[in-house]
Design an enzyme around this catalytic site. Structure first.
Site, PDB file in Angstrom:
ATOM      1  N   HIS A   1      -1.623  35.446  42.851  1.00  0.00           N
ATOM      2  CA  HIS A   1      -3.073  35.246  42.711  1.00  0.00           C
ATOM      3  C   HIS A   1      -3.659  34.736  44.032  1.00  0.00           C
ATOM      4  O   HIS A   1      -4.706  35.222  44.481  1.00  0.00           O
ATOM      5  CB  HIS A   1      -3.378  34.214  41.622  1.00  0.00           C
ATOM      6  CG  HIS A   1      -3.062  34.650  40.223  1.00  0.00           C
ATOM      7  ND1 HIS A   1      -2.275  33.910  39.377  1.00  0.00           N
ATOM      8  CD2 HIS A   1      -3.451  35.744  39.503  1.00  0.00           C
ATOM      9  CE1 HIS A   1      -2.193  34.521  38.193  1.00  0.00           C
ATOM     10  NE2 HIS A   1      -2.886  35.632  38.247  1.00  0.00           N
ATOM     11  N   ARG A  27      -0.468  45.326  41.296  1.00  0.00           N
ATOM     12  CA  ARG A  27       0.912  45.105  41.729  1.00  0.00           C
ATOM     13  C   ARG A  27       1.673  46.403  41.830  1.00  0.00           C
ATOM     14  O   ARG A  27       2.361  46.678  42.784  1.00  0.00           O
ATOM     15  CB  ARG A  27       1.640  44.209  40.719  1.00  0.00           C
ATOM     16  CG  ARG A  27       1.359  42.760  40.932  1.00  0.00           C
ATOM     17  CD  ARG A  27       1.724  41.978  39.725  1.00  0.00           C
ATOM     18  NE  ARG A  27       0.808  42.309  38.654  1.00  0.00           N
ATOM     19  CZ  ARG A  27       0.469  41.473  37.687  1.00  0.00           C
ATOM     20  NH1 ARG A  27       1.012  40.273  37.639  1.00  0.00           N
ATOM     21  NH2 ARG A  27      -0.377  41.817  36.763  1.00  0.00           N
ATOM     22  N   SER A  36       2.336  35.691  35.903  1.00  0.00           N
ATOM     23  CA  SER A  36       2.387  34.364  35.291  1.00  0.00           C
ATOM     24  C   SER A  36       3.453  34.331  34.198  1.00  0.00           C
ATOM     25  O   SER A  36       4.173  33.346  34.053  1.00  0.00           O
ATOM     26  CB  SER A  36       1.027  33.991  34.697  1.00  0.00           C
ATOM     27  OG  SER A  36       0.064  33.857  35.708  1.00  0.00           O
ATOM     28  N   LYS A  57      -3.788  35.696  24.339  1.00  0.00           N
ATOM     29  CA  LYS A  57      -2.544  35.635  25.120  1.00  0.00           C
ATOM     30  C   LYS A  57      -1.746  34.365  24.814  1.00  0.00           C
ATOM     31  O   LYS A  57      -0.695  34.164  25.400  1.00  0.00           O
ATOM     32  CB  LYS A  57      -2.873  35.667  26.616  1.00  0.00           C
ATOM     33  CG  LYS A  57      -2.977  37.069  27.206  1.00  0.00           C
ATOM     34  CD  LYS A  57      -3.323  36.971  28.689  1.00  0.00           C
ATOM     35  CE  LYS A  57      -2.661  38.004  29.544  1.00  0.00           C
ATOM     36  NZ  LYS A  57      -3.003  37.804  30.980  1.00  0.00           N
TER      37      LYS A  57
HETATM   38  N1  LIG Z   1       1.393  39.029  42.015  1.00  0.00           N
HETATM   39  C1  LIG Z   1       0.215  39.641  41.898  1.00  0.00           C
HETATM   40  N2  LIG Z   1      -0.155  40.561  42.802  1.00  0.00           N
HETATM   41  C2  LIG Z   1      -1.316  41.216  42.666  1.00  0.00           C
HETATM   42  N3  LIG Z   1      -2.196  41.034  41.676  1.00  0.00           N
HETATM   43  C3  LIG Z   1      -1.890  40.127  40.765  1.00  0.00           C
HETATM   44  C4  LIG Z   1      -0.670  39.376  40.819  1.00  0.00           C
HETATM   45  N4  LIG Z   1      -0.643  38.532  39.740  1.00  0.00           N
HETATM   46  C5  LIG Z   1      -1.777  38.758  39.062  1.00  0.00           C
HETATM   47  N5  LIG Z   1      -2.532  39.716  39.658  1.00  0.00           N
HETATM   48  C6  LIG Z   1      -3.821  40.233  39.226  1.00  0.00           C
HETATM   49  O1  LIG Z   1      -4.710  39.167  39.007  1.00  0.00           O
HETATM   50  C7  LIG Z   1      -5.593  39.460  37.929  1.00  0.00           C
HETATM   51  C8  LIG Z   1      -5.526  38.355  36.890  1.00  0.00           C
HETATM   52  O2  LIG Z   1      -4.227  38.330  36.390  1.00  0.00           O
HETATM   53  P1  LIG Z   1      -3.724  37.405  35.222  1.00  0.00           P
HETATM   54  O3  LIG Z   1      -4.412  36.102  35.265  1.00  0.00           O
HETATM   55  O4  LIG Z   1      -3.701  38.168  33.951  1.00  0.00           O
HETATM   56  O5  LIG Z   1      -2.217  37.150  35.731  1.00  0.00           O
HETATM   57  P2  LIG Z   1      -0.862  37.839  35.357  1.00  0.00           P
HETATM   58  O6  LIG Z   1       0.111  37.397  36.380  1.00  0.00           O
HETATM   59  O7  LIG Z   1      -1.025  39.319  35.146  1.00  0.00           O
HETATM   60  O8  LIG Z   1      -0.534  37.093  33.994  1.00  0.00           O
HETATM   61  P3  LIG Z   1       0.164  37.603  32.650  1.00  0.00           P
HETATM   62  O9  LIG Z   1       1.620  37.592  32.925  1.00  0.00           O
HETATM   63  O10 LIG Z   1      -0.270  36.563  31.671  1.00  0.00           O
HETATM   64  O11 LIG Z   1      -0.396  38.961  32.359  1.00  0.00           O
HETATM   65  C9  LIG Z   1      -5.173  40.843  37.432  1.00  0.00           C
HETATM   66  O12 LIG Z   1      -5.971  41.822  38.087  1.00  0.00           O
HETATM   67  C10 LIG Z   1      -3.750  40.969  37.898  1.00  0.00           C
HETATM   68  O13 LIG Z   1      -3.375  42.310  38.063  1.00  0.00           O
HETATM   69 MG   LIG Z   2      -1.258  40.454  33.440  1.00  0.00          MG
END
Ligand SMILES: Nc1ncnc2c1ncn2[C@@H]1O[C@H](COP(=O)(O)OP(=O)(O)OP(=O)(O)O)[C@@H](O)[C@H]1O
Ligand SMILES: [Mg+2]
Length: 162
Positions: free
Chosen positions: A17, A90, A128, A41
Site C-alpha cells: 500500500h 499486483r 493484507s 471482509k
Molecule cells: N502489494 C500491493 N501492490 C499493489 N497494489 C496493492 C497491494 N496491496 C494492495 N493493493 C491495492 O490497494 C487497494 C486496496 O487494497 P486492500 O485494502 O483491499 O488490500 P489487500 O492487500 O488487497 O487486502 P485483502 O487481502 O484484504 O484483499 C487495491 O486496489 C489493491 O489492489
Molecule cells: Mg484485496
C-alpha cells in the site's frame, strides 16, 4: 489542486500500500487514503485502528491524508474535490475485479477516472490477508509491514490465540 483518493480496507496497511501511495504522489498533488469499513471482509482491526495505523505509517509523507469513509465511493470522491480514484494492480488476478469496479464507478460518475499503479516487484505478492496469515503462524513481518504494524499484529493475534 490535483487530488487522488486511494480507497481500500487497509486491514492492516502494508508496504505494498505504501509503495502505491508513494508512486501516486508523483502524479497527484495530494493523496487521500480512504479507509472503508468493509464489514463483509470481517476485518481483524476496527476502522479507527486501521485509520490510526495508516496515519502513523504515512506521517513522514507530505501531502497524504488518511480518513475513513462510508457509502458510495464516487460520492466521497466528489465531496473531497478529487478527480481520480487510485488503485493498485499486483497481478493479472487483480485485473478482473478492478476492471469491473472501475467501470461501475465510471457508470456512476463519468467525470471520475480510475488510475492504476503497479507496485515494485518485491511487493507484487503482498496482500493484507497473506500478512495476517503469516503473522498468525508467527512468521517474520519486517519485510512486509511497518514495525508498528508488525507489533500491532503480534499483539492482536497473540490475544486471539487461546
Ligand atoms: N502489494 C500491493 N501492490 C499493489 N497494489 C496493492 C497491494 N496491496 C494492495 N493493493 C491495492 O490497494 C487497494 C486496496 O487494497 P486492500 O485494502 O483491499 O488490500 P489487500 O492487500 O488487497 O487486502 P485483502 O487481502 O484484504 O484483499 C487495491 O486496489 C489493491 O489492489
Ligand atoms: Mg484485496
Amino acid at each position: 489542486m490535483n487530488i487522488g483518493v486511494y480507497p481500500g480496507t487497509f486491514d492492516p496497511i502494508t508496504n505494498g500500500h505504501t509503495d502505491i501511495i508513494t508512486r501516486s504522489l508523483r502524479v497527484f498533488d495530494k493523496v487521500i487514503v480512504a479507509v472503508a469499513p468493509n464489514p463483509g471482509k470481517r476485518p481483524l482491526f476496527d476502522l479507527a485502528e486501521r485509520v490510526e495505523m495508516a496515519r502513523l505509517v504515512t506521517k513522514e509523507l507530505a501531502d497524504v491524508e488518511v480518513e475513513s469513509f462510508d457509502g458510495l465511493l464516487v460520492q466521497y470522491v466528489r465531496e473531497r474535490g478529487a478527480r481520480a480514484v487510485i488503485r493498485g494492480l499486483r497481478a493479472i488476478s487483480d485485473f478482473e475485479y478492478e476492471f469491473q469496479m472501475a467501470l461501475v464507478n465510471r457508470k456512476l460518475d463519468s467525470k471520475i477516472e480510475t488510475v492504476f499503479f503497479m507496485p515494485s516487484e518485491e511487493y507484487s505478492y503482498l496482500t493484507s490477508s497473506i500478512i495476517k496469515e503469516v503473522a498468525g503462524l508467527g512468521g517474520a513481518l519486517h519485510d512486509f509491514v511497518h514495525p508498528h504494524v508488525a507489533e500491532r499484529l503480534r499483539q492482536r493475534l497473540r490475544r486471539q490465540i487461546p
